[in-house]
Design an enzyme around this catalytic site. Structure first.
Site, mmCIF file in Angstrom:
data_model
loop_
_atom_site.group_PDB
_atom_site.id
_atom_site.type_symbol
_atom_site.label_atom_id
_atom_site.label_comp_id
_atom_site.label_asym_id
_atom_site.label_seq_id
_atom_site.Cartn_x
_atom_site.Cartn_y
_atom_site.Cartn_z
ATOM 1 C CD GLU A 18 -3.032 -0.917 2.251
ATOM 2 O OE1 GLU A 18 -3.123 0.076 2.990
ATOM 3 O OE2 GLU A 18 -3.648 -1.978 2.456
ATOM 4 N N GLY A 61 10.946 1.420 14.954
ATOM 5 C CA GLY A 61 9.864 2.406 14.980
ATOM 6 C C GLY A 61 8.863 2.094 16.066
ATOM 7 C CB CYS A 111 -1.009 -7.251 5.049
ATOM 8 S SG CYS A 111 -2.028 -6.973 3.601
ATOM 9 C CE LYS A 152 -5.707 -9.748 5.897
ATOM 10 N NZ LYS A 152 -5.008 -10.804 5.198
HETATM 11 P P1 NAD Z 1 -10.131 -4.541 1.169
HETATM 12 O O1 NAD Z 1 -10.771 -4.830 2.449
HETATM 13 O O2 NAD Z 1 -9.550 -3.180 0.900
HETATM 14 O O3 NAD Z 1 -11.152 -4.847 -0.046
HETATM 15 C C1 NAD Z 1 -11.882 -6.033 -0.157
HETATM 16 C C2 NAD Z 1 -13.104 -5.734 -1.022
HETATM 17 O O4 NAD Z 1 -13.802 -6.958 -1.250
HETATM 18 C C3 NAD Z 1 -14.112 -4.795 -0.349
HETATM 19 O O5 NAD Z 1 -14.351 -3.685 -1.220
HETATM 20 C C4 NAD Z 1 -15.373 -5.654 -0.152
HETATM 21 O O6 NAD Z 1 -16.581 -4.931 -0.298
HETATM 22 C C5 NAD Z 1 -15.193 -6.671 -1.281
HETATM 23 N N1 NAD Z 1 -15.957 -7.911 -1.066
HETATM 24 C C6 NAD Z 1 -16.111 -8.645 0.058
HETATM 25 N N2 NAD Z 1 -16.865 -9.729 -0.168
HETATM 26 C C7 NAD Z 1 -17.207 -9.684 -1.487
HETATM 27 C C8 NAD Z 1 -17.966 -10.540 -2.321
HETATM 28 N N3 NAD Z 1 -18.529 -11.644 -1.864
HETATM 29 N N4 NAD Z 1 -18.117 -10.181 -3.623
HETATM 30 C C9 NAD Z 1 -17.537 -9.047 -4.111
HETATM 31 N N5 NAD Z 1 -16.792 -8.229 -3.358
HETATM 32 C C10 NAD Z 1 -16.633 -8.527 -2.062
HETATM 33 O O7 NAD Z 1 -9.013 -5.660 0.980
HETATM 34 P P2 NAD Z 1 -7.559 -5.523 0.329
HETATM 35 O O8 NAD Z 1 -6.679 -4.727 1.201
HETATM 36 O O9 NAD Z 1 -7.696 -5.182 -1.106
HETATM 37 O O10 NAD Z 1 -7.079 -7.059 0.458
HETATM 38 C C11 NAD Z 1 -7.679 -8.096 -0.270
HETATM 39 C C12 NAD Z 1 -6.879 -9.366 -0.055
HETATM 40 O O11 NAD Z 1 -5.552 -9.189 -0.573
HETATM 41 C C13 NAD Z 1 -6.704 -9.757 1.400
HETATM 42 O O12 NAD Z 1 -6.688 -11.161 1.502
HETATM 43 C C14 NAD Z 1 -5.350 -9.208 1.746
HETATM 44 O O13 NAD Z 1 -4.726 -9.932 2.784
HETATM 45 C C15 NAD Z 1 -4.600 -9.412 0.458
HETATM 46 N N6 NAD Z 1 -3.491 -8.476 0.260
HETATM 47 C C16 NAD Z 1 -3.627 -7.168 0.594
HETATM 48 C C17 NAD Z 1 -2.572 -6.289 0.395
HETATM 49 C C18 NAD Z 1 -2.669 -4.846 0.784
HETATM 50 O O14 NAD Z 1 -1.646 -4.181 0.834
HETATM 51 N N7 NAD Z 1 -3.846 -4.333 1.090
HETATM 52 C C19 NAD Z 1 -1.368 -6.753 -0.192
HETATM 53 C C20 NAD Z 1 -1.288 -8.087 -0.550
HETATM 54 C C21 NAD Z 1 -2.363 -8.953 -0.318
#
Ligand code: NAD
Length: 437
Positions: free
Chosen positions: A154, A255, A262, A265
């Site tokens: 992010e 820090g 991430c 969890k």
């Molecule tokens: P987020 O919470 O920002 O977004 C998830 C989205 O999924 C939400 O907009 C929600 O409304 C939608 N959603 C939930 N259930 C749904 C369904 N049944 N149908 C359609 N949409 C649905 O999550 P994120 O930060 O983008 O992370 C997503 C995944 O990627 C997680 O498993 C996270 O661990 C992983 N990840 C995140 C990052 C990061 O930096 N944020 C990096 C690598 C991996």
């Protein structure tokens, strides 16, 4: 290629926009109608550098569309990416897979031709097999489930997604490998950075990476606290350590502890997986413990500095997001710091370039009345007994210290990110406290 992406969070929206930018025909779905409405109206639900123009450009070009219907997404894509959230479920720390399984069932119900279902969410080992079972119950169409964990950061998500260090593809299906190789080939013009493996290994790779990175942070925080006690400067130690190519200089910064959506969890989830299989990941468990304690390192320093007399004092806080360049406040150290100081009776004036509204909403009704969110960082320091630097946004690096000293009630700076120069600040008449120095 025809691609569907399910989820418009930090991963889904970025993936959808970048795939479209590479010329693919992308449909992005989310069950949150508010988010889809807002994106369609030109206002993204998240802040991520470079994302807004990328979305606008590809929507205008007709390559990127949005829907609230997973059914439509199931019908559109030859490749369907699942990028929904996998937060912590309950007190045992396991990942909540209900969003993913719900999306998988819906996709299965509406598949009209063969498809590759790609899991981009971070999920426990064995989830690809569970998604396969869910889909089989819903469809007669041929499909393959592939694990393709995401490694973007992010704050640099667009750039990371466009220029990945590696692309992990977990499947033993040859045709799926070839299709994904073709999809990702344009991302690897300089050299091929795709690594193919089985789905279980791919799923574990993602957790192993996050557990290692979290451990690196906790290791440095542990060392920093020792440096404090023995009178060493962790910043010199860090530079000395980082010059060893086996260690390397990146991600070695002490820090106020890691936060975000991430690391915390994912650490809990891998510890739970290990327990389920009869293992104890001792190092990872320690990293988590150290991190929880480290989130309060500035509070301990403040209490010591003010002889435990915190009640009635005002503290300025710079930086609320869990790291710079994002509006994400999930498990941000600032939440724990501010809640603890308010419980001690303090008043807080806080600033963040992007995360203020999200932070205020997350604080909770009992804490928020003691906190004021301000638009100007200098206003946060006015009349403050101390200023805490919690998140190292670039605009906090070289502030007008003379102005700060003139307006603060007491010229004391608690630098949670070792951004400032102690000698300079002491020369200007400040009390300065960093982490491990
Ligand atoms: P987020 O919470 O920002 O977004 C998830 C989205 O999924 C939400 O907009 C929600 O409304 C939608 N959603 C939930 N259930 C749904 C369904 N049944 N149908 C359609 N949409 C649905 O999550 P994120 O930060 O983008 O992370 C997503 C995944 O990627 C997680 O498993 C996270 O661990 C992983 N990840 C995140 C990052 C990061 O930096 N944020 C990096 C690598 C991996």
């Amino acid at each position: 290629m025809k691609i569907s992406v399910i989820g418009t969070g930090y991963v889904g929206l970025v993936a959808a926009a970048v795939f479209a930018d590479f010329g693919n025909d992308v449909l992005c779905a989310d069950i949150d109608a508010g988010k889809i409405e807002s994106i369609r109206a030109g206002k993204l639900p998240i802040f991520e550098p470079g994302l807004q123009p990328l979305v606008e450009h590809n929507v205008a070009a007709g390559r990127l569309r949005f829907t609230t219907s997973n059914a439509e997404a199931a019908r559109h894509g030859d490749i369907i990416f699942m990028a929904v959230g996998t937060p912590t479920l309950g007190s045992d720390g396991a990942a909540d897979l209900s969003f993913l399984f719900q999306a998988a069932a819906e996709v299965g119900r509406h598949l009209e031709r063969p498809a590759i279902i790609v899991d981009k969410s971070t999920v426990p080992v064995g989830t690809a097999e569970r998604i396969t079972r869910i889909l089989s119950e819903q469809t007669k169409q041929p499909f393959v489930v592939v694990s393709n964990p995401e490694f973007l950061k992010e704050g640099a998500a667009v750039d990371d997604f466009m220029h990945p260090d590696r692309i992990i593809i977990g499947t033993s299906d040859d045709a799926a490998r070839q299709t994904l190789h073709r999809l990702y080939q344009p991302f690897c013009r300089t050299n091929d950075r795709m690594i193919f493996m089985d789905a279980r290994s791919a799923e574990l790779t993602k957790y192993a990476c996050n557990a290692y990175l979290a451990t690196r942070i906790s290791f440095m925080n542990d060392m920093a606290n020792l440096a404090d006690s023995v009178g060493a400067d962790i910043e010199m130690v860090r530079r000395g350590m980082g010059s060893d190519p086996r260690i390397g200089p990146k991600f070695l910064f002490p820090g106020v502890g890691y936060g975000g959506s991430c690391f915390p969890k994912d650490i809990r989830a891998i510890l739970t997986t290990a327990r389920e299989y009869g293992h104890t990941l001792e190092i990872v468990a320690s990293a988590e413990r150290i991190n929880e304690a480290q989130k309060l390192v500035l509070v301990r320093k403040l209490r010591k500095h003010f002889d435990n007399d915190i009640a009635g004092k005002t503290f300025g806080v710079w930086g609320l997001a869990f790291k710079p360049n994002t509006d994400d406040i999930r498990e941000a150290p600032a939440l724990k710091i501010i809640r603890t100081l308010v419980a001690d009776g303090a008043k807080i004036k806080m600033h963040d370039p992007e995360a203020g509204p999200n932070f205020l909403a997350a604080l909770g009704d009992s804490v928020a009345p003691s906190c004021t969110l301000v638009d100007d960082p200098y206003e946060a320091a006015e009349g403050a007994h101390a200023l805490l630097l919690v998140t190292e946004w670039r605009e906090y690096r070289s502030p007008d210290f003379e102005r700060l000293r003139r307006t603060m009630a007491r010229p004391s700076l608690f630098d949670g990110r070792n951004q400032w120069d102690r000698a300079l600040l002491e020369g200007l008449g400040f009390f300065y406290s960093g982490i491990g120095r």
